[in-house]
Design a protein around this motif. Structure first.
Motif, short mmCIF file in Angstrom:
data_model
loop_
_atom_site.label_atom_id
_atom_site.label_comp_id
_atom_site.label_asym_id
_atom_site.label_seq_id
_atom_site.Cartn_x
_atom_site.Cartn_y
_atom_site.Cartn_z
N ARG B 333 30.57 37.06 34.81
CA ARG B 333 32.00 37.15 35.15
C ARG B 333 32.80 37.19 33.86
N PHE B 334 33.85 37.97 33.83
CA PHE B 334 34.69 37.99 32.63
C PHE B 334 36.14 37.74 33.00
N TYR B 335 36.89 37.24 32.06
CA TYR B 335 38.27 36.85 32.30
C TYR B 335 39.14 37.35 31.15
N LEU B 336 40.12 38.18 31.47
CA LEU B 336 41.01 38.72 30.46
C LEU B 336 42.44 38.28 30.78
N GLY B 337 42.94 37.33 30.02
CA GLY B 337 44.31 36.87 30.23
C GLY B 337 45.28 37.92 29.73
N THR B 338 46.32 38.19 30.51
CA THR B 338 47.33 39.17 30.08
C THR B 338 48.67 38.48 29.90
N GLY B 339 48.63 37.16 29.67
CA GLY B 339 49.84 36.41 29.37
C GLY B 339 50.41 35.69 30.56
N SER B 340 50.93 34.50 30.29
CA SER B 340 51.64 33.72 31.30
C SER B 340 50.85 33.56 32.60
N TRP B 341 49.62 33.13 32.47
CA TRP B 341 48.73 32.85 33.61
C TRP B 341 48.43 34.09 34.46
N ARG B 342 48.67 35.27 33.88
CA ARG B 342 48.21 36.49 34.55
C ARG B 342 46.83 36.81 34.00
N SER B 343 45.95 37.34 34.83
CA SER B 343 44.64 37.71 34.29
C SER B 343 43.98 38.77 35.15
N ILE B 344 43.12 39.53 34.50
CA ILE B 344 42.28 40.51 35.19
C ILE B 344 40.85 40.01 35.03
N ASN B 345 40.15 39.91 36.15
CA ASN B 345 38.82 39.32 36.11
C ASN B 345 37.82 40.21 36.83
N GLY B 346 36.60 40.14 36.42
CA GLY B 346 35.58 40.96 37.04
C GLY B 346 34.28 40.21 37.20
N ARG B 347 33.42 40.73 38.05
CA ARG B 347 32.16 40.06 38.28
C ARG B 347 31.07 41.07 38.64
N LEU B 348 29.87 40.78 38.19
CA LEU B 348 28.68 41.51 38.63
C LEU B 348 27.60 40.49 38.90
N LYS B 349 27.02 40.58 40.08
CA LYS B 349 25.93 39.67 40.43
C LYS B 349 24.83 40.50 41.08
N ALA B 350 23.60 40.21 40.76
CA ALA B 350 22.49 40.96 41.34
C ALA B 350 21.26 40.07 41.44
N GLY B 351 20.39 40.39 42.37
CA GLY B 351 19.17 39.62 42.52
C GLY B 351 18.08 40.47 43.14
N ILE B 352 16.84 40.12 42.87
CA ILE B 352 15.72 40.86 43.45
C ILE B 352 14.55 39.90 43.67
N ARG B 396 45.13 38.40 39.03
CA ARG B 396 45.81 37.17 39.43
C ARG B 396 47.19 37.09 38.80
N VAL B 397 48.18 36.77 39.61
CA VAL B 397 49.57 36.72 39.15
C VAL B 397 50.21 35.42 39.65
N PRO B 398 50.92 34.69 38.77
CA PRO B 398 51.60 33.49 39.25
C PRO B 398 52.76 33.83 40.17
N LEU B 399 52.85 33.16 41.30
CA LEU B 399 53.98 33.36 42.22
C LEU B 399 54.98 32.21 42.10
N ILE B 400 54.47 31.01 41.95
CA ILE B 400 55.34 29.87 41.67
C ILE B 400 54.82 29.23 40.39
N PRO B 401 55.44 29.54 39.24
CA PRO B 401 54.95 29.00 37.97
C PRO B 401 55.16 27.49 37.91
N SER B 402 54.44 26.87 37.00
CA SER B 402 54.57 25.42 36.85
C SER B 402 54.55 25.07 35.37
N GLY B 403 55.44 25.70 34.62
CA GLY B 403 55.53 25.44 33.19
C GLY B 403 54.24 25.80 32.49
N SER B 404 53.77 24.87 31.66
CA SER B 404 52.55 25.16 30.92
C SER B 404 51.30 24.87 31.74
#
Lengths: 219, 477
Positions: B333-352, B396-404
């Motif tokens: 899984r990766f997490y890329l913050g784009t500022g102010s608690w916004r982020s773009i995240n991705g995931r790859l999972k596999a099994g055999i 992910r985008v903050p809808l009701i921010p809570s300061g820091s």
């Protein structure tokens, strides 16, 4: 069940007993007045510069004074909450103290003068006076805190981490763990925020027309 | 049909590619520090910086000063800034499970321009009583009725934990032990024991074809599982952990199963033909290797870093088990913050899994932590899948921010895709399943992040639902 409950409380109490030392300022007096356009207040406090705050300032790092206020009218009316903050600094090389509210910086010669200045805060704007029209009685309450390094907001992320430390996750399951000890000790001890803030100082209900008028007084 | 073809041809491979690229995403960031310190900046005086004289600790009765000091990156002579002190505070807060709080202040140092940092520690008790709730990918929601954790003080001490869990499809007890019990670099050992009674869900046609027709119904079957893991572990850089050990588990399925809706019981002879042969009492023994690398800045609300795990199992009859099979799983899984608690995240999972894998060790996909928009486990046929992959992206985008702090309310948009397969059957894009949707997460004191996701299937599912609402603990990944 009672035995279990008592055991849980006893287990948690040592944690609360080791809570950080409390050095809280005290608000001694507050006065509100208006110049006709803005509602102002003057505040007199004591215990603003604890040893911890004095040490931080004298080391060259800042401390932050935060004034919290809450104004509300009786019944269904306005309710305004706000914070004013001042940064306390010391230039260790130039031996100059300063107090800044973000817009203006005042330089001072000694830590005693700094204590004196922040213990007598004057001309703090609260709200436009016109918002209090209609003759509704209102009340204002104040609380003040002095924190080393950064304001109370600055420590909230870390506080949140403590609060959420119980997330446990494996590849096929996740669990939110609630630490009962922490929960109990929080019930029996003040939060970090409450531990550094003064008690609320409340100005009794007043009607807008009763507010003292001082023309041109906003400095 | 056209919609499904476009999605299967373009969107799913795109998700896969993005997740693969993410494997090499950046290391641990300083998300907490950034927001809290930028406003106050450095304590510079006419271009001259303050330097660290020493750090002193107060309030620590159980935890040694050496342990706390070892957690600090800040060293004498380093430049002291608000950001550096915020980072140091986090280092100490994370350094030991008994550290409950840290207050930082400073004093003038021995020489002009030097600073002594004082860290006031608040400790926890060693015995921690726990309660809580969780979600298992296969067995759904559960409540941890009572848990007890004994926490280490010294780095060489053990940590052990036991808990009783009750859920809709899971009841049982588990316990684990690890030495050393703290996040220290170096070698150690651990053990895990569990006894569960679980209710396995599967979808299939009605055993009475004249009543149910070809509709896929939900069935449940009780299974008892008891197991033990013994392992050696090695931790590196606090972020990486390797374990290798032995695993033994006994699985005892009930001889009957029931219709989830009507509660009607059926004998084992009425199980779908593909399951009838596979379901039996069995013992599994073997070796297990697992590697986890976790560079996320905050586990519960990551905005930077990544999480990757690789797990390999080789099961053999040599240790007394009934089955010979291997299994490999990969999750990143990766997490890329784009500022102010916004982020773009991705995931790859596999099994055999290899041939010979017991029924209950096969894969079942669909649901909140798999492919949202579909009912839990509903995308797998009754006999289970032999392999799978899942990929997803979330904004992910903050809808009701809570300061820091992390936002009180967060909104998210997601797209998930995945595919399961059976050995011997051709793997085609027509069996890729995908869904898109939105969700909310509410941050509640002590309860953490709770929320819902609404997923709209973009391809056919088993239950033919137009959309699916899922309850969630934390984020899906």
């Amino acid at each position: 069940m009672t035995v279990v409950g008592t055991g849980l409380i006893l287990a948690a109490l040592p944690a609360s007993a080791r809570a950080p030392s409390s050095e809280r300022p005290v608000i001694r007096d507050a006065r509100i007045y208006t110049d006709g356009s803005i509602l102002f207040c003057d505040l007199t406090s004591s215990g603003m510069l604890s040893d911890r705050i004095t040490g931080t300032v004298k080391s060259g790092l800042p401390a932050v004074v935060e004034l919290f206020y809450h104004l509300k009218t009786k019944g269904r009316g306005i309710s305004v909450e706000g914070i004013h903050s001042w940064s306390l600094r010391y230039d260790v090389w130039e031996d100059i103290y300063s107090v800044s509210d973000g817009d203006t910086t005042v330089t001072i010669e000694s830590i005693e003068a700094m204590d004196n200045m922040i213990s007598r805060l004057k001309g703090i704007s609260l709200i436009p006076f016109s918002r209090l029209t209609g003759g509704k009685r209102f009340m204002v309450k104040f609380s003040i805190a002095v924190n080393p390094l950064s304001g109370s907001e600055g420590e909230q992320v870390e506080g949140w981490i403590e609060e959420s430390a119980g997330v446990r996750q494996e590849s096929s399951w996740r669990e939110q763990v609630l630490n009962v000890n922490d929960l109990i000790s929080n019930l029996f001890s003040k939060s970090r925020d409450a531990a550094s803030r003064s008690e609320w100082f409340e100005i009794e209900s007043a009607a807008p027309e009763q507010v003292e008028r001082i023309p041109g007084r906003n400095d | 049909m056209m919609k499904q073809t476009i999605l299967n041809r373009y969107i799913a491979p795109l998700l896969l590619l993005t997740a693969l690229v993410a494997c090499g995403c950046p290391a641990r960031g300083n998300a907490a520090g950034n927001d809290t310190t930028s406003a106050t900046g450095q304590a510079m005086h006419g271009g001259r910086a303050l330097l660290l004289d020493k750090v002193i600790f107060t309030g620590n009765r159980l935890i040694s000063e050496e342990t706390l000091r070892g957690a600090l990156e800040l060293q004498p002579g380093d430049t002291v800034t608000i950001a550096a002190l915020a980072r140091a505070r986090l280092d100490v807060l994370y350094s030991h499970p008994l550290v409950r709080d840290v207050r930082v202040s400073t004093l003038p140092g021995q020489r002009l321009g030097y600073v002594t940092v004082e860290m006031e520690i608040t400790e926890r008790s060693r015995a921690a009583f726990e309660t809580g709730f969780g979600y298992h990918d296969i067995y759904g929601w559960f409540l941890t009725v009572a848990g007890l954790r004994w926490q280490p003080v010294k780095s060489s001490d053990s940590m052990w934990r036991a808990g009783v869990r009750i859920g809709f499809h899971l009841t049982g007890l588990d316990a684990d032990w690890e030495k050393p019990g703290m996040l220290e670099n170096g070698a150690g050992a651990g053990a895990r024991f569990w006894v569960y009674n679980q209710e396995h869900l599967f979808y299939g046609p009605s055993p009475k074809p004249q009543e149910g027709g070809q509709a896929q119904l939900e069935f449940r079957q009780n299974i008892s599982r008891a197991g033990l893991e013994l392992y050696l572990l090695y931790r590196q850089e606090r972020t990486t952990r390797f374990t290798f050990g032995l695993r033994a588990e006994k699985i005892d399925p009930d001889t009957t199963f029931k219709d989830a809706e009507t509660g009607e019981k059926y004998p084992g002879s009425d199980l779908p033909p593909s399951m009838r042969q596979a379901i039996r009492r069995t013992a599994i023994t073997g070796f297990q290797f697992r590697m986890v690398r976790d560079t996320r800045d905050l586990q519960a609300w990551p905005r930077a870093g990544s999480f990757t795990s690789l797990s390999l199992q080789a099961n053999t009859e040599l240790l007394g088990g009934d089955e010979i099979f291997t299994k490999a799983e990969f999750d990143t899984r990766f997490y890329l913050g784009t500022g102010s608690w916004r982020s773009i995240n991705g995931r790859l999972k596999a099994g055999i899994t290899s041939s010979g894998t017991p029924y209950y060790d096969k894969y079942f996909i669909g649901g909140i932590y798999s492919i949202r928009g579909f009912a839990e486990l509903s995308l797998t046929p009754p006999r289970g899948h032999d392999g799978f992959w899942l990929a997803g992206m979330e904004w992910r985008v903050p809808l009701i921010p809570s300061g820091s702090k992390p936002p009180r309310l967060t909104g998210l948009l997601f797209i998930d895709a995945g595919q399961g397969w059976l050995r011997g059957e051709p793997l085609t894009t027509s069996t890729i399943r995908s869904a898109a949707g939105y969700g909310f997460r509410l941050r509640l004191p002590w309860l953490g992040m709770l929320g819902i996701d609404v997923g709209v299937p973009l391809s056919e599912g088993t239950t033919d639902e137009q959309f699916r609402i899922h309850g969630a603990i934390g984020f899906s990944y």
